[in-house]
Write a protein that holds these residues in place. Structure first.
Motif, mmCIF file in Angstrom:
data_model
loop_
_atom_site.group_PDB
_atom_site.id
_atom_site.type_symbol
_atom_site.label_atom_id
_atom_site.label_comp_id
_atom_site.label_asym_id
_atom_site.label_seq_id
_atom_site.Cartn_x
_atom_site.Cartn_y
_atom_site.Cartn_z
ATOM 1 N N SER A 147 7.452 -3.126 11.506
ATOM 2 C CA SER A 147 6.557 -3.462 10.426
ATOM 3 C C SER A 147 5.612 -4.549 11.286
ATOM 4 O O SER A 147 5.928 -4.931 12.209
ATOM 5 N N GLU A 157 9.014 4.276 11.371
ATOM 6 C CA GLU A 157 8.303 3.502 10.143
ATOM 7 C C GLU A 157 9.620 2.868 9.230
ATOM 8 O O GLU A 157 9.248 1.907 8.529
ATOM 9 N N LEU A 185 -5.623 5.871 2.769
ATOM 10 C CA LEU A 185 -4.252 5.093 2.870
ATOM 11 C C LEU A 185 -4.765 3.855 3.512
ATOM 12 O O LEU A 185 -4.348 2.774 3.014
ATOM 13 N N LYS A 233 1.405 2.788 8.129
ATOM 14 C CA LYS A 233 2.359 2.142 7.098
ATOM 15 C C LYS A 233 2.733 1.043 8.114
ATOM 16 O O LYS A 233 3.184 -0.056 7.155
ATOM 17 N N GLU A 255 0.047 9.008 9.815
ATOM 18 C CA GLU A 255 0.180 8.595 8.468
ATOM 19 C C GLU A 255 1.235 7.444 8.402
ATOM 20 O O GLU A 255 0.973 6.016 7.909
ATOM 21 N N ASN A 256 2.307 7.475 9.087
ATOM 22 C CA ASN A 256 3.551 6.513 9.074
ATOM 23 C C ASN A 256 3.118 5.267 10.146
ATOM 24 O O ASN A 256 3.404 4.101 9.851
ATOM 25 N N GLU A 268 -4.534 0.024 2.039
ATOM 26 C CA GLU A 268 -3.707 -1.209 2.548
ATOM 27 C C GLU A 268 -4.508 -2.002 3.449
ATOM 28 O O GLU A 268 -3.621 -2.850 4.232
#
Length: 314
Positions: A206, A202, A248, A225, A221-222, A252
């Protein structure tokens, strides 16, 4: 026939060899003389939990674990149209449900099997079942040419098929793996490898279009992200996403969901074609004799397999 039974929840020591009657087949089923069985965390982990066993197999004991088989058709039901006696077949039988795979003979719906390609062994065919179906059903229709795709745990059963399938779809494939498995995942199509022992994915990734997650928890979870706006993650862990993950993703503007693989002759035939043309190649980590099923389970439980653990009969 010989079968491996589990009388009660517990460790591999609770598995035992017994002689039981051959199964009878329904009109839409075939009887398969099993030559190879593939093991999965899905049949190795639940044996420790009686509630999980009851949910998967019902409350009757003893039970026969497993879903993944390759073998030869010895009997066909009256309504079977695409398979015949003598066909070499492979598939994931009755998932979700009771597959009774740890046995010399398995009654399997025709709709869950495909004829094996001629260029693979029974062991390779058995390996290309639940794990390969999971990867295929997650990635099909979700990954396009040029997409930036992250495969978590790329050297594992699902992961090593997912790398190959995503690559065949034209994706740029990134995977997490240990340093000792870096060369392996690169050899099967990964474009980038992140060593999860020394790097946090993470922190270096990206704008990922799609993530296939096999780990759950903080990794899931990551994974959310690192997605781009509108990107998607699908996890194999749990039938329902944790509320925190759902929240989450919504916050996002990303998509998160879980999947439960299902038996499908259509998908098995897709995998057959991929095996025939070399799109995918299963990796067999270790092979055990049928009578050594307990040690095969212990091997899977170590969590270090590269590819698949296979059990052979005869």
């Amino acid at each position: 026939m010989k079968a491996i039974l589990l009388k009660q929840a517990g460790g591999p020591e609770n598995l035992y060899l017994a002689d039981i009657a051959k199964p009878t087949i329904k009109e839409n089923e075939v009887l398969v003389a099993v030559k190879a069985i593939s093991l999965n965390p899905a049949d190795v982990k639940p044996k420790y939990n009686d509630d999980m066993l009851s949910m998967l197999y019902g409350k009757e004991r003893p039970i026969i674990l497993g879903w993944d088989i390759a073998g030869t058709v010895t009997e066909v039901g009256a309504a079977v149209t695409n398979l015949k006696i003598g066909d070499k077949v492979f598939g994931m039988v009755n998932f979700p449900g009771v597959g009774n795979a740890y046995a010399e003979y398995v009654a399997a719906p025709e709709a869950h099997l495909a004829v094996m390609p001629s260029n693979v062994s029974f062991e390779q065919a058995a390996a290309t079942t639940l794990a390969a179906l999971t990867a295929l059903q997650i990635l099909s229709g979700k990954v396009n040419k040029g997409d930036k795709v992250l495969i978590q745990a790329g050297s594992g059963g699902v992961g090593h098929f997912a790398i190959q399938i995503a690559k065949s779809f034209g994706a740029h494939v990134i995977t997490t793996a240990s340093a000792k498995n870096k060369d392996f995942v690169l050899s099967i199509g990964a474009d980038e490898v992140i060593d999860y022992h020394t790097q946090n994915f993470e922190e270096v990734l990206s704008n990922v279009d799609f993530v296939l997650d096999t780990q759950g928890g903080k990794v899931l979870e990551n994974s959310v992200k690192v997605l781009r706006n509108g990107g998607s993650v699908i996890t194999t862990v749990g039938m329902k996403l944790p509320e925190a993950i759902t929240a989450l993703a919504e916050k996002e503007n990303k998509n998160a969901s879980s999947i439960l693989v299902h038996s499908s002759a259509d998908d098995m035939n897709t995998l057959k074609a991929m095996l025939e043309n070399g799109t995918i190649k299963p990796t067999i980590y270790k092979t055990f004799d049928f009578e050594d099923m307990a040690n095969a389970h212990r091997e899977v439980e170590l969590g270090r397999t590269v590819g698949k653990v296979i059990v052979t009969l005869g």
